[in-house]
Design a protein around this motif. Structure first.
Motif, mmCIF file in Angstrom:
data_model
loop_
_atom_site.group_PDB
_atom_site.id
_atom_site.type_symbol
_atom_site.label_atom_id
_atom_site.label_comp_id
_atom_site.label_asym_id
_atom_site.label_seq_id
_atom_site.Cartn_x
_atom_site.Cartn_y
_atom_site.Cartn_z
ATOM 1 N N VAL A 163 0.854 -1.182 0.000
ATOM 2 C CA VAL A 163 0.000 0.000 0.000
ATOM 3 C C VAL A 163 0.889 1.230 0.000
ATOM 4 O O VAL A 163 1.909 1.277 0.691
ATOM 5 N N LEU A 164 0.509 2.223 -0.787
ATOM 6 C CA LEU A 164 1.178 3.515 -0.794
ATOM 7 C C LEU A 164 0.176 4.558 -0.332
ATOM 8 O O LEU A 164 -0.925 4.665 -0.882
ATOM 9 N N ALA A 165 0.550 5.311 0.698
ATOM 10 C CA ALA A 165 -0.296 6.370 1.239
ATOM 11 C C ALA A 165 0.384 7.704 1.001
ATOM 12 O O ALA A 165 1.572 7.865 1.284
ATOM 13 N N HIS A 175 -4.933 6.249 -0.462
ATOM 14 C CA HIS A 175 -4.355 4.935 -0.239
ATOM 15 C C HIS A 175 -4.546 4.112 -1.512
ATOM 16 O O HIS A 175 -5.674 4.008 -2.011
ATOM 17 N N VAL A 176 -3.465 3.548 -2.021
ATOM 18 C CA VAL A 176 -3.537 2.643 -3.171
ATOM 19 C C VAL A 176 -2.981 1.298 -2.730
ATOM 20 O O VAL A 176 -1.802 1.198 -2.373
ATOM 21 N N VAL A 177 -3.826 0.272 -2.725
ATOM 22 C CA VAL A 177 -3.421 -1.068 -2.295
ATOM 23 C C VAL A 177 -3.377 -1.988 -3.504
ATOM 24 O O VAL A 177 -4.315 -2.013 -4.303
ATOM 25 N N ILE A 178 -2.291 -2.743 -3.627
ATOM 26 C CA ILE A 178 -2.169 -3.688 -4.730
ATOM 27 C C ILE A 178 -1.933 -5.092 -4.210
ATOM 28 O O ILE A 178 -1.412 -5.301 -3.117
ATOM 29 N N ARG A 179 -2.331 -6.051 -5.004
ATOM 30 C CA ARG A 179 -2.002 -7.450 -4.790
ATOM 31 C C ARG A 179 -1.578 -8.022 -6.133
ATOM 32 O O ARG A 179 -2.320 -7.981 -7.107
ATOM 33 N N ASP A 180 -0.362 -8.529 -6.192
ATOM 34 C CA ASP A 180 0.192 -9.086 -7.433
ATOM 35 C C ASP A 180 0.106 -8.072 -8.579
ATOM 36 O O ASP A 180 -0.207 -8.428 -9.714
#
Length: 305
Positions: A163-165, A175-180
């Motif tokens: 996650v980048l805040a 907030h940007v949350v990534i998975r794979d």
């Protein structure tokens, strides 16, 4: 993108124009929507130079809606998009990752809709009157998934969950949350940079809330989360003494984050704002991940959708 482009960050409070330069970007101007001479200021920022290049519009306001739909054909994705976001005239279906849907030929999609607000029309009118061509329009959470992966990999060597805040001069904390490498969750939280202790405490509270949302979607602490927040050098001390269950928390200054990407910014005041980081990443990408059709802007020369 064949050439480097200026990037116009479009947020809740206003817009910021960044222009390309060697090894990075330059903060050209910041204009509030409430400015009585908004159009004149934006036109002046572009300077009426035909050689400045077509601009990329990167939207980061609160009027975004995202919905994931799995195992759809391309035709079904458009049908689902039209039915889910019928009241939104700005919408797109973005295929996610590899084609691993249950039915051969189908894909998983992220459906994206932008609310109808007068800012789109206002901005289109200003750019049109200023003869500014548009290279493409997109939304910050989608375009920054690669940024989050890249920073997490640089920091820890891992980048599956991250996650980048970042607090934005254009309004709120994103907030940007990534998975794979795929967008898993995004939030834009109303927040201001005032007292450092209050800002730090609120930031921790909201990051914990994001982790709470993810746990409802099946995230477990053992999965591991690289959590990065853009902050000032002083703020790093605040975050260094805090822990968030299930996450590795990293405080990064804007300059530190840009350096990890091999980029830099000029004309940007120091502080907690992350706008320049997203602009630098978008400017240097080979192409946009999503070309979002914007009716209010699509008539401008240079628009590519």
């Amino acid at each position: 993108m064949a050439t480097h482009h200026p990037v116009l960050m479009v947020g809740e409070e206003g817009v910021i124009l960044y222009t390309p330069q060697q090894d990075g970007i330059s903060r050209k101007a910041s204009v509030l929507w409430s400015a009585p001479d908004f159009g004149q200021q934006v036109a002046k920022a572009f300077g009426g130079k035909p050689d400045a290049g077509a601009v990329i519009l990167l939207f980061n306001d609160a009027d975004h809606t995202y919905r994931r739909e799995d195992n759809l054909s391309p035709a079904q994705s458009i049908e689902r998009l039209d039915s889910c976001f019928a009241q939104m005239n700005v919408r797109a279906a973005l295929p996610l990752g590899h084609a691993e849907a249950a039915t051969p030929g189908n894909r998983d999609y992220l459906l994206i809709g932008l609310g109808n607000n007068g800012r789109h029309t206002m901005l289109g009118g200003v750019l049109g009157a200023s003869h500014v061509p548009v290279a493409g329009c997109s939304v910050l959470p989608v375009e920054s998934t690669g940024l989050v992966s890249a920073l997490a990999a640089k920091i820890s060597g891992r980048g599956r969950w991250a996650v980048l805040a970042g607090l934005h001069e254009t309004g709120g904390m994103r907030h940007v949350v990534i998975r794979d490498g795929v967008l898993a969750l995004t939030r834009l939280i109303p927040m201001e940079a005032r007292n450092p202790e209050d800002w730090g405490a609120n930031s921790i509270k909201e990051l914990e809330a994001t982790m709470g949302y993810l746990r409802r979607f099946g995230y477990k602490d053992e999965h591991g989360m690289e959590m990065m927040i853009i902050c000032s050098e002083t703020d790093k001390k605040l975050f260094a003494h805090n822990a968030i269950a299930g996450a590795n928390l990293h405080g990064l200054t804007l300059d530190e984050a840009l350096k990890l990407l091999g980029a830099q910014v000029t004309g940007q005041e120091q502080g907690r704002y992350a706008d320049a980081l997203y602009a630098a990443w978008t400017e240097r990408a080979d192409k946009l991940a999503l070309y979002l059709p914007m009716p209010a802007i699509a008539g401008l020369d240079g628009t590519r959708h």
